[in-house]
Design a protein around this motif. Structure first.
Motif, PDB file in Angstrom:
ATOM      1  N   GLU A 491      12.343  12.697  -8.589  1.00  0.00           N
ATOM      2  CA  GLU A 491      13.345  12.534  -9.648  1.00  0.00           C
ATOM      3  C   GLU A 491      14.386  11.463  -9.315  1.00  0.00           C
ATOM      4  O   GLU A 491      15.010  10.901 -10.224  1.00  0.00           O
ATOM      5  CB  GLU A 491      14.030  13.868  -9.921  1.00  0.00           C
ATOM      6  CG  GLU A 491      14.747  14.454  -8.728  1.00  0.00           C
ATOM      7  CD  GLU A 491      15.366  15.808  -9.024  1.00  0.00           C
ATOM      8  OE1 GLU A 491      16.165  16.274  -8.200  1.00  0.00           O
ATOM      9  OE2 GLU A 491      15.034  16.389 -10.071  1.00  0.00           O
ATOM     10  N   LYS A 492      14.572  11.157  -8.030  1.00  0.00           N
ATOM     11  CA  LYS A 492      15.565  10.153  -7.650  1.00  0.00           C
ATOM     12  C   LYS A 492      14.929   8.803  -7.305  1.00  0.00           C
ATOM     13  O   LYS A 492      15.582   7.936  -6.742  1.00  0.00           O
ATOM     14  CB  LYS A 492      16.390  10.655  -6.468  1.00  0.00           C
ATOM     15  CG  LYS A 492      17.232  11.874  -6.813  1.00  0.00           C
ATOM     16  CD  LYS A 492      18.167  12.256  -5.683  1.00  0.00           C
ATOM     17  CE  LYS A 492      19.042  13.443  -6.072  1.00  0.00           C
ATOM     18  NZ  LYS A 492      19.978  13.821  -4.985  1.00  0.00           N
ATOM     19  N   TYR A 493      13.666   8.647  -7.675  1.00  0.00           N
ATOM     20  CA  TYR A 493      12.973   7.395  -7.389  1.00  0.00           C
ATOM     21  C   TYR A 493      13.524   6.267  -8.256  1.00  0.00           C
ATOM     22  O   TYR A 493      13.653   6.403  -9.479  1.00  0.00           O
ATOM     23  CB  TYR A 493      11.474   7.551  -7.642  1.00  0.00           C
ATOM     24  CG  TYR A 493      10.695   6.263  -7.500  1.00  0.00           C
ATOM     25  CD1 TYR A 493      10.468   5.701  -6.249  1.00  0.00           C
ATOM     26  CD2 TYR A 493      10.191   5.616  -8.623  1.00  0.00           C
ATOM     27  CE1 TYR A 493       9.762   4.523  -6.118  1.00  0.00           C
ATOM     28  CE2 TYR A 493       9.484   4.436  -8.505  1.00  0.00           C
ATOM     29  CZ  TYR A 493       9.270   3.888  -7.248  1.00  0.00           C
ATOM     30  OH  TYR A 493       8.568   2.716  -7.118  1.00  0.00           O
ATOM     31  N   ILE A 494      13.871   5.145  -7.627  1.00  0.00           N
ATOM     32  CA  ILE A 494      14.344   3.942  -8.320  1.00  0.00           C
ATOM     33  C   ILE A 494      13.444   2.796  -7.874  1.00  0.00           C
ATOM     34  O   ILE A 494      13.522   2.347  -6.725  1.00  0.00           O
ATOM     35  CB  ILE A 494      15.812   3.626  -7.980  1.00  0.00           C
ATOM     36  CG1 ILE A 494      16.705   4.832  -8.249  1.00  0.00           C
ATOM     37  CG2 ILE A 494      16.289   2.420  -8.774  1.00  0.00           C
ATOM     38  CD1 ILE A 494      18.121   4.664  -7.755  1.00  0.00           C
ATOM     39  N   GLU A 495      12.605   2.312  -8.770  1.00  0.00           N
ATOM     40  CA  GLU A 495      11.574   1.355  -8.369  1.00  0.00           C
ATOM     41  C   GLU A 495      12.115   0.079  -7.717  1.00  0.00           C
ATOM     42  O   GLU A 495      11.580  -0.335  -6.691  1.00  0.00           O
ATOM     43  CB  GLU A 495      10.685   1.001  -9.559  1.00  0.00           C
ATOM     44  CG  GLU A 495       9.542   0.080  -9.151  1.00  0.00           C
ATOM     45  CD  GLU A 495       8.349   0.206 -10.069  1.00  0.00           C
ATOM     46  OE1 GLU A 495       7.552  -0.726 -10.093  1.00  0.00           O
ATOM     47  OE2 GLU A 495       8.221   1.232 -10.750  1.00  0.00           O
ATOM     48  N   PRO A 496      13.147  -0.561  -8.220  1.00  0.00           N
ATOM     49  CA  PRO A 496      13.591  -1.792  -7.555  1.00  0.00           C
ATOM     50  C   PRO A 496      14.148  -1.561  -6.153  1.00  0.00           C
ATOM     51  O   PRO A 496      14.159  -2.462  -5.324  1.00  0.00           O
ATOM     52  CB  PRO A 496      14.685  -2.330  -8.485  1.00  0.00           C
ATOM     53  CG  PRO A 496      14.466  -1.649  -9.791  1.00  0.00           C
ATOM     54  CD  PRO A 496      13.912  -0.313  -9.454  1.00  0.00           C
ATOM     55  N   GLU A 497      14.611  -0.321  -5.893  1.00  0.00           N
ATOM     56  CA  GLU A 497      15.266  -0.045  -4.613  1.00  0.00           C
ATOM     57  C   GLU A 497      14.360   0.631  -3.591  1.00  0.00           C
ATOM     58  O   GLU A 497      14.694   0.678  -2.412  1.00  0.00           O
ATOM     59  CB  GLU A 497      16.492   0.845  -4.847  1.00  0.00           C
ATOM     60  CG  GLU A 497      17.680   0.109  -5.431  1.00  0.00           C
ATOM     61  CD  GLU A 497      18.215  -0.951  -4.466  1.00  0.00           C
ATOM     62  OE1 GLU A 497      18.243  -0.699  -3.254  1.00  0.00           O
ATOM     63  OE2 GLU A 497      18.589  -2.030  -4.944  1.00  0.00           O
ATOM     64  N   MET A 498      13.231   1.161  -4.035  1.00  0.00           N
ATOM     65  CA  MET A 498      12.358   1.915  -3.130  1.00  0.00           C
ATOM     66  C   MET A 498      10.945   1.368  -3.189  1.00  0.00           C
ATOM     67  O   MET A 498      10.392   1.170  -4.269  1.00  0.00           O
ATOM     68  CB  MET A 498      12.345   3.405  -3.508  1.00  0.00           C
ATOM     69  CG  MET A 498      13.711   4.047  -3.498  1.00  0.00           C
ATOM     70  SD  MET A 498      13.651   5.746  -4.068  1.00  0.00           S
ATOM     71  CE  MET A 498      15.410   6.125  -4.149  1.00  0.00           C
ATOM     72  N   GLY A 499      10.383   1.115  -2.037  1.00  0.00           N
ATOM     73  CA  GLY A 499       9.017   0.605  -1.970  1.00  0.00           C
ATOM     74  C   GLY A 499       8.087   1.620  -1.342  1.00  0.00           C
ATOM     75  O   GLY A 499       8.470   2.400  -0.469  1.00  0.00           O
ATOM     76  N   ILE A 500       6.838   1.637  -1.800  1.00  0.00           N
ATOM     77  CA  ILE A 500       5.805   2.469  -1.192  1.00  0.00           C
ATOM     78  C   ILE A 500       4.521   1.658  -1.147  1.00  0.00           C
ATOM     79  O   ILE A 500       4.046   1.169  -2.175  1.00  0.00           O
ATOM     80  CB  ILE A 500       5.603   3.799  -1.957  1.00  0.00           C
ATOM     81  CG1 ILE A 500       4.457   4.614  -1.345  1.00  0.00           C
ATOM     82  CG2 ILE A 500       5.400   3.572  -3.443  1.00  0.00           C
ATOM     83  CD1 ILE A 500       4.766   5.148   0.032  1.00  0.00           C
TER      84      ILE A 500
END
Length: 648
Positions: A491-500
């Protein structure tokens, strides 16, 4: 539990005999080896822990008072509501070592909410002198704040009792305390209640502690100490050792350790033969509860906690991790047998694992952010989902084992360009970036710190059938794609800030940071099938040579973000080709026969482009659960690994 017949546990002891002279001798050498291995903390560190816990206890009372005042209480009434901390885990059991964290439970009265704990108390922690970290994970299965005070790492849980105040002499043993509590509070309380019950139910606390200290060190060295990754956590190891102590109440540590390995190997292998003994005999399944725990049959290695409500401490165990632990129990039993007869010493038991030398191919999972605080939460979220990836991989045809490593590797790189940021997030760290230090980028425009945590899964497939020709293909695009989707649903995933990023790498391309100094073996020592030829027919290169050409793939959604915010990489490794490829984010398709299939990937890091099927679809071969084979151990040195070509 103590029975009316005078023994501890759910069955009678196997033996009440005293340890013999040889067992006494090996116990002395065991304790000497444990000291040599540095498992005991210094007196100075022990005092620091006591001081830290004292400050933490005072802070919890201050926190409860502050929340009471915010609720309109008078200062006298608010300060009288109390608040108390309890330790549990290895520190409470007395088996912690240097640098170990302290599992701590904060018990608060009913007017203090969980939101208060993660908002008010977490802020109060950050303001304390000596606190260098404070990061809360309120959405975790057991909500937690991870902090470090004066260099001592502490994991803080919270339980809110249905009481207006918390007495200084409160005991958590009474089951009535659990009335009207939510599940998260019950789970938080369970850690402390279980630890206290274990200490109450062992016949000799000193013998138990010495034995558990040995088993903990062994499990850590062999890389099978991790509940989150599907192995056993601290409480499970403690319960198993405690149960063996119950079965041999008059034995000392050397004898307990020897019998531990024999019992564990009998319990875990082979299951069908021992099923009746497991259910009726003195083996340590249903370790404490004499009644059949309803979930037992759904778990591979059910170890049930002694405190109400009884819970399975090993629900995370998968087919692969059970296989790995079974083999380690077997090896440990053989080594201890040699120690008892005098042909080996205890240092052999504590030899380091060979995880990064064992397989030819690995999956690398990289979680990345630009913030140290955010990285703790994001990497923890990714790590908690890796077990699901392992379980999906277990159903892939021909894949015999998916072996997760028990910890991630944290790194910080300082980047100057968007291209460097994306490359680091994808695991492609240029030498110049690797050598760059923080002071090298201070004041430079566009400089960004990228925090990464890399996790690894070793992959092994069945040996190539005799007489088969040509390369084999193993498609793992479905498990890896589903895994990336799952972690991005946070729920707290932010695509520009988090990479996988999930990608395959050969053993020869493993980064240096996974090895101790001088540990890395020359490539020529890595074994492979004897084919009489030095090259792989599929591409004319040595099968153990590293990939020299790697194409960076940007996640399609990365386009369109503001130039000032460079998205971190998000993609999955892959799939059923002669050398693995990185798939695009196109949706999965279904072939005419209903089999799940992935769109033909567009780019490959290998030296040759694969030839796709005529329909452009790669089929994912998934095992029927009923067809999963029992483990065949030990694993052969010549086992080719998933997503690569099997050498001819």
């Amino acid at each position: 539990m103590s029975t009316t017949d005078g023994y501890l546990g759910v069955t009678q002891p196997i033996s009440t005999s005293e340890s013999n002279e040889r067992e006494k001798q090996v116990t002395v050498t065991l304790m000497e080896e444990l000291r040599k291995q540095g498992t005991f903390e210094s007196e100075e560190e022990a005092k620091t822990r006591e001081i830290v816990l004292g400050h933490l206890s005072a802070l919890v009372k201050k926190f409860v008072t502050k929340v009471g005042l915010a609720h309109g209480m008078s200062e006298t009434a608010a300060s009288a509501t109390g608040g108390k901390i309890f330790t549990f885990g290895s520190y409470r059991l007395g088996v912690h070592g240097p640098g170990s964290d302290i599992d701590t439970l904060c018990v608060v009265p009913k007017h203090v909410s969980r939101d208060d704990f993660f908002d008010v108390f977490e802020d109060m922690l950050r303001e304390q002198p000596g606190v260098t970290e404070a990061s809360g994970v309120p959405e975790a299965y057991v909500p937690i704040i991870k902090t470090k005070i004066n260099g001592i790492p502490i994991d803080l849980l919270m339980a809110r009792l249905a009481s207006p105040s918390i007495a200084d002499d409160l005991s958590l043993q009474d089951d009535e305390l659990l009335r009207n509590l939510d599940d998260r509070c019950v789970r938080s309380l369970n850690g402390s209640r279980v630890t206290d019950e274990i200490l109450r139910l062992v016949p000799n606390v000193t013998v138990f502690r010495d034995s558990l200290r040995c088993i903990k060190l062994w499990a850590q060295r062999r890389a099978i100490y991790s509940n989150v990754n599907g192995f056993l956590g601290g409480v499970a190891w403690a319960m198993l050792v405690a149960r063996v102590c119950q079965l041999y109440p008059n034995a000392i540590a050397g004898a307990i350790v020897s019998r531990f390995f024999i019992i564990m190997y009998q319990w875990t292998w082979p299951q069908p033969v021992l099923l009746k003994q497991i259910e009726e005999g003195p083996l340590p399944v249903r370790v404490w509860n004499p009644k059949v725990y309803p979930a037992d049959r759904a778990h591979r290695m059910p170890i049930i906690t002694p405190a109400y409500p009884s819970m399975c401490a090993t629900h995370n165990v998968t087919a692969s991790t059970q296989m790995i632990m079974t083999e380690e129990f077997k090896k440990g039993s053989e080594i201890v047998d040699r120690i008892i007869v005098g042909s080996a010493d205890w240092s052999a038991l504590f030899a380091k694992h060979d995880f990064f030398h064992k397989y030819r191919y690995y999956l690398q999972i990289i979680a990345s952010t630009r913030s140290s605080d955010l990285q703790i939460k994001w990497s923890g979220t990714v790590e908690s989902r890796i077990r699901q990836l392992v379980m999906k991989l277990e159903y892939v045809e021909s894949l015999t084992l998916a072996h997760p490593f028990i910890k991630g590797f944290d790194q910080v790189h300082y980047c100057l360009t968007p291209e460097e940021i994306r490359a680091v997030a994808q695991g492609d760290v240029l030498e110049a970036v690797a050598k760059r230090k923080k002071e090298d980028v201070e004041g430079k425009e566009g400089a960004t710190a990228v925090y990464t945590t890399s996790f690894y899964i070793g992959l092994a497939i069945e040996p190539k059938p005799t007489g088969s020709k040509g390369p084999r293909k193993l498609d793992i695009s479905y498990p890896t794609t589903e895994f990336t989707k799952q972690v991005k649903m946070w729920e707290k995933y932010i695509e520009p800030e988090m990479g996988i990023t999930v990608r395959h790498i050969k053993s020869t391309a493993l980064p240096d940071y996974v090895f101790d100094e001088g540990e890395r073996q020359p490539r020529s020592t890595l074994k492979r099938p004897k084919s009489g030829k030095d090259t792989d027919k599929s591409n004319g290169t040595s099968p153990d040579a590293p990939n020299k050409k790697r194409r960076l793939v940007q996640h399609p959604k990365a386009n369109g973000h503001a130039d000032s915010l460079v998205p971190l990489a998000t993609h999955s490794a892959s799939n059923s080709v002669s050398e693995p490829v990185v798939p695009t984010s196109q949706p999965l398709k279904t072939s005419q026969n209903g089999t799940i299939a992935s769109v033909n990937p567009a780019a490959t890091p290998a030296t040759v482009e694969p030839t796709p099927p005529s329909n452009g679809i790669y089929t994912v071969n998934v095992k029927d659960p009923s067809q999963i084979k029992s483990p065949q151990l030990p694993f052969g040195e010549n086992v080719a690994v998933a997503t690569g070509v099997t050498p001819s």
